[in-house]
Design an enzyme around this catalytic site. Structure first.
Site, PDB file in Angstrom:
ATOM      1  N   HIS A   1       0.869  -1.168   0.000  1.00  0.00           N
ATOM      2  CA  HIS A   1       0.000   0.000   0.000  1.00  0.00           C
ATOM      3  C   HIS A   1       0.914   1.228   0.000  1.00  0.00           C
ATOM      4  CE1 HIS A   1      -2.363  -3.064   2.268  1.00  0.00           C
ATOM      5  NE2 HIS A   1      -3.405  -2.555   1.625  1.00  0.00           N
TER       6      HIS A   1
ATOM      7  N   ASP B   1       2.340   1.860   3.364  1.00  0.00           N
ATOM      8  CA  ASP B   1       3.334   0.900   3.859  1.00  0.00           C
ATOM      9  C   ASP B   1       4.744   1.385   3.556  1.00  0.00           C
ATOM     10  OD1 ASP B   1       1.248  -0.864   4.519  1.00  0.00           O
ATOM     11  OD2 ASP B   1       1.357  -1.861   2.567  1.00  0.00           O
TER      12      ASP B   1
ATOM     13  N   MET C   1       2.480  -5.980  -7.944  1.00  0.00           N
ATOM     14  CA  MET C   1       1.188  -5.388  -7.590  1.00  0.00           C
ATOM     15  C   MET C   1       1.383  -4.310  -6.541  1.00  0.00           C
ATOM     16  SD  MET C   1      -1.224  -5.391  -4.918  1.00  0.00           S
ATOM     17  CE  MET C   1      -1.354  -6.909  -3.983  1.00  0.00           C
TER      18      MET C   1
ATOM     19  N   GLU D   1     -10.879  -6.562  -4.865  1.00  0.00           N
ATOM     20  CA  GLU D   1     -10.773  -7.576  -3.809  1.00  0.00           C
ATOM     21  C   GLU D   1     -12.045  -7.588  -2.965  1.00  0.00           C
ATOM     22  OE1 GLU D   1      -8.090  -8.433   0.177  1.00  0.00           O
ATOM     23  OE2 GLU D   1      -7.137  -7.507  -1.567  1.00  0.00           O
TER      24      GLU D   1
ATOM     25  N   LYS E   1     -14.754  -8.642   0.034  1.00  0.00           N
ATOM     26  CA  LYS E   1     -14.777  -9.083   1.430  1.00  0.00           C
ATOM     27  C   LYS E   1     -16.173  -8.807   1.974  1.00  0.00           C
ATOM     28  CE  LYS E   1     -12.251  -8.876   5.822  1.00  0.00           C
ATOM     29  NZ  LYS E   1     -11.239  -8.179   6.652  1.00  0.00           N
TER      30      LYS E   1
ATOM     31  N   GLU F   1      -9.447 -13.412  -1.975  1.00  0.00           N
ATOM     32  CA  GLU F   1      -8.618 -13.837  -0.841  1.00  0.00           C
ATOM     33  C   GLU F   1      -9.287 -15.029  -0.159  1.00  0.00           C
ATOM     34  OE1 GLU F   1      -7.387 -12.098   3.490  1.00  0.00           O
ATOM     35  OE2 GLU F   1      -6.895 -10.836   1.764  1.00  0.00           O
TER      36      GLU F   1
ATOM     37  N   HIS G   1     -11.443 -14.268   2.937  1.00  0.00           N
ATOM     38  CA  HIS G   1     -12.599 -13.407   2.715  1.00  0.00           C
ATOM     39  C   HIS G   1     -13.804 -14.200   2.225  1.00  0.00           C
ATOM     40  CE1 HIS G   1      -9.963  -9.535   2.203  1.00  0.00           C
ATOM     41  NE2 HIS G   1      -9.828 -10.122   3.379  1.00  0.00           N
TER      42      HIS G   1
ATOM     43  N   ASP H   1      -4.947 -13.674  -3.383  1.00  0.00           N
ATOM     44  CA  ASP H   1      -4.364 -13.565  -2.042  1.00  0.00           C
ATOM     45  C   ASP H   1      -4.532 -14.896  -1.321  1.00  0.00           C
ATOM     46  OD1 ASP H   1      -3.578 -10.971  -2.356  1.00  0.00           O
ATOM     47  OD2 ASP H   1      -5.140 -10.089  -1.103  1.00  0.00           O
TER      48      ASP H   1
ATOM     49  N   ASP I   1     -11.619 -12.297  10.225  1.00  0.00           N
ATOM     50  CA  ASP I   1     -10.585 -12.546   9.220  1.00  0.00           C
ATOM     51  C   ASP I   1      -9.292 -12.945   9.925  1.00  0.00           C
ATOM     52  OD1 ASP I   1      -9.188 -12.651   6.870  1.00  0.00           O
ATOM     53  OD2 ASP I   1      -9.190 -10.494   6.511  1.00  0.00           O
TER      54      ASP I   1
ATOM     55  N   ASP J   1      -6.404 -14.452   8.750  1.00  0.00           N
ATOM     56  CA  ASP J   1      -5.130 -14.200   8.061  1.00  0.00           C
ATOM     57  C   ASP J   1      -4.023 -15.140   8.530  1.00  0.00           C
ATOM     58  OD1 ASP J   1      -5.871 -12.238   6.239  1.00  0.00           O
ATOM     59  OD2 ASP J   1      -5.540 -10.605   7.649  1.00  0.00           O
TER      60      ASP J   1
ATOM     61  N   ASP K   1      -1.167 -12.982   1.686  1.00  0.00           N
ATOM     62  CA  ASP K   1      -1.709 -11.874   2.477  1.00  0.00           C
ATOM     63  C   ASP K   1      -2.121 -12.468   3.823  1.00  0.00           C
ATOM     64  OD1 ASP K   1      -2.949  -9.726   3.598  1.00  0.00           O
ATOM     65  OD2 ASP K   1      -4.275  -9.308   1.905  1.00  0.00           O
TER      66      ASP K   1
END
Length: 388
Positions: free
Chosen positions: A54, A57, A88, A181, A183, A217, A220, A245, A255, A257, A287
């Site tokens: 991002h 980030d 990406m 994406e 969710k 993802e 998700h 993802d 979520d 992860d 991810d």
């Protein structure tokens, strides 16, 4: 098989994954912030192909132009030193309080305009760094109450935003595509475009639908109780799997992860089987969040585990497909018949065919077993390492 990953495996990681400090709604950070340069170097040592980011980030929110240039310079040098790629990138339209009601669908028009400019600025950087895909996750695009959002107007604004972004990249001559994406919820109570199916339907309403695909993802879709490999199959069928993802999730809950393979292992097996048999050529992007219980040794062990688990499942899926007993079981379950058109001879031939209805023996057809259990047990044997 050698389970040591190499860049040829095309494994990629978001900077926000290994860089997650362990902060959650109930507790403070358990790890220090990671320098993006350190993340690039360590992931390269583990055998990764690239990193994703991002904007926030890489460049802290509110940085001056000179600070921004310095952050990008250091990051680019790390990429050059390691050979790591940036396939990406994406925009953070969810952390700062200005996005509390969303970015592209915020009720406030000035926030929507700011979100578009923030996104466009990072698209420029993404292209400079070689990205081919730009992901859009609308984590704040939604509502908690029925009167807070006119969903029809919100979808109009979402369409307007993506059409503008498509116009921008086309006018600039950029070779980049967008991946939406989905969710279902979290952080908003209900998020717009909650599943792969919703996103695919939305894309068909855009002015340049060829520029847009999906970035599903694992967790998700599974948060909504859906079958992730089935969603990926539909995205592949539509020619819209632009990115993916990978992580782990245990059923319908928040979520999680988890590292890839640490959740629903059967779904992970069928997912890898599908990606490899379909010839998916995009990055295998992780991810995930290393649990907040871990120090940095645990962070890197978790990242390595994502790649190792994928390679193990890839081997298991290949052995499954190569097994003569499996091939016979697939025929017994009539998968070859499913691949045949139902009425290649046309509608009139179907209507004239008495064996299709008037003379069709429904009792005999109903009595036919499908042999799915034998086929599934062979898959389990391969997954558990009891065969091949």
């Amino acid at each position: 098989m050698n389970y040591q990953p190499t860049p040829e495996d095309r494994f990629t990681f978001g900077l926000w994954t290994v860089g997650w400090q362990g902060r959650d709604p109930f507790g403070d950070a358990t790890r220090r912030a990671l320098d993006p340069v350190e993340s690039v170097r360590r992931l390269a040592e583990l055998g990764a192909h690239g990193v994703t980011f991002h904007d926030d980030d890489l460049i802290p929110f509110g940085s001056s132009d000179s600070e921004r240039e310095e952050h990008v310079k250091r990051f680019r040098q790390a990429l050059d030193d390691t050979g790591m790629k940036v396939p990406m990138a994406t925009t953070n339209l969810f952390t700062h309080p200005v996005f509390k009601d969303g970015g592209f669908t915020a009720n406030d028009r000035d926030v929507r305009r700011y979100a578009l400019r923030k996104t466009i600025r990072n698209i420029d950087l993404a292209v400079e760094l070689g990205a081919e895909t730009y992901v859009a996750w609308g984590g704040r695009e939604g509502a908690e109450s029925g009167g807070a959002k006119d969903v029809r107007d919100a979808l109009d604004r979402m369409k307007e935003a993506f059409d503008l972004l498509g116009e921008y990249v086309t006018s600039q001559g950029y070779d980049i595509r967008f991946a939406i994406e989905p969710k279902p919820n979290e952080p908003r109570g209900d998020i717009l475009l909650p599943t792969v199916g919703h996103a695919l339907a939305f894309i068909e309403r855009l002015e340049r639908p060829e520029l847009y695909g999906v970035n599903p993802e694992v967790g998700h879709e599974q948060m909504a109780g859906l079958n992730f490999p089935h969603g990926i199959a539909q995205a592949l069928w539509a020619g819209k799997l632009f990115h993916i993802d990978l992580n782990g999730q245990n059923g319908i809950k928040y979520d999680q992860d988890l590292r890839f393979g640490a959740g629903d292992l059967r779904a992970a097996f069928w997912l890898v089987d599908l990606l490899e048999s379909a010839g998916y050529s995009g990055p295998r992007h992780f991810d995930f969040k290393p649990p907040r219980t871990e120090d940095f040794d645990g962070v890197w062990a978790s990242a390595a585990g994502c790649m190792r688990n994928y390679l193990i499942l890839k081997e298991r899926a290949a052995a499954f497909r190569a097994d003569p007993e499996v091939q016979e079981a697939l025929r017994a379950s009539r998968l070859d018949e499913l691949a045949r058109p139902t009425a290649a001879d046309g509608l009139q031939a179907l209507l004239d065919d008495r064996s299709a209805f008037e003379e069709f023996d429904v009792d005999a057809a109903a009595a036919r077993g499908m042999a799915f259990e034998r086929l599934d047990q062979l898959a389990m044997d391969h997954l558990l390492g009891a065969r091949g």
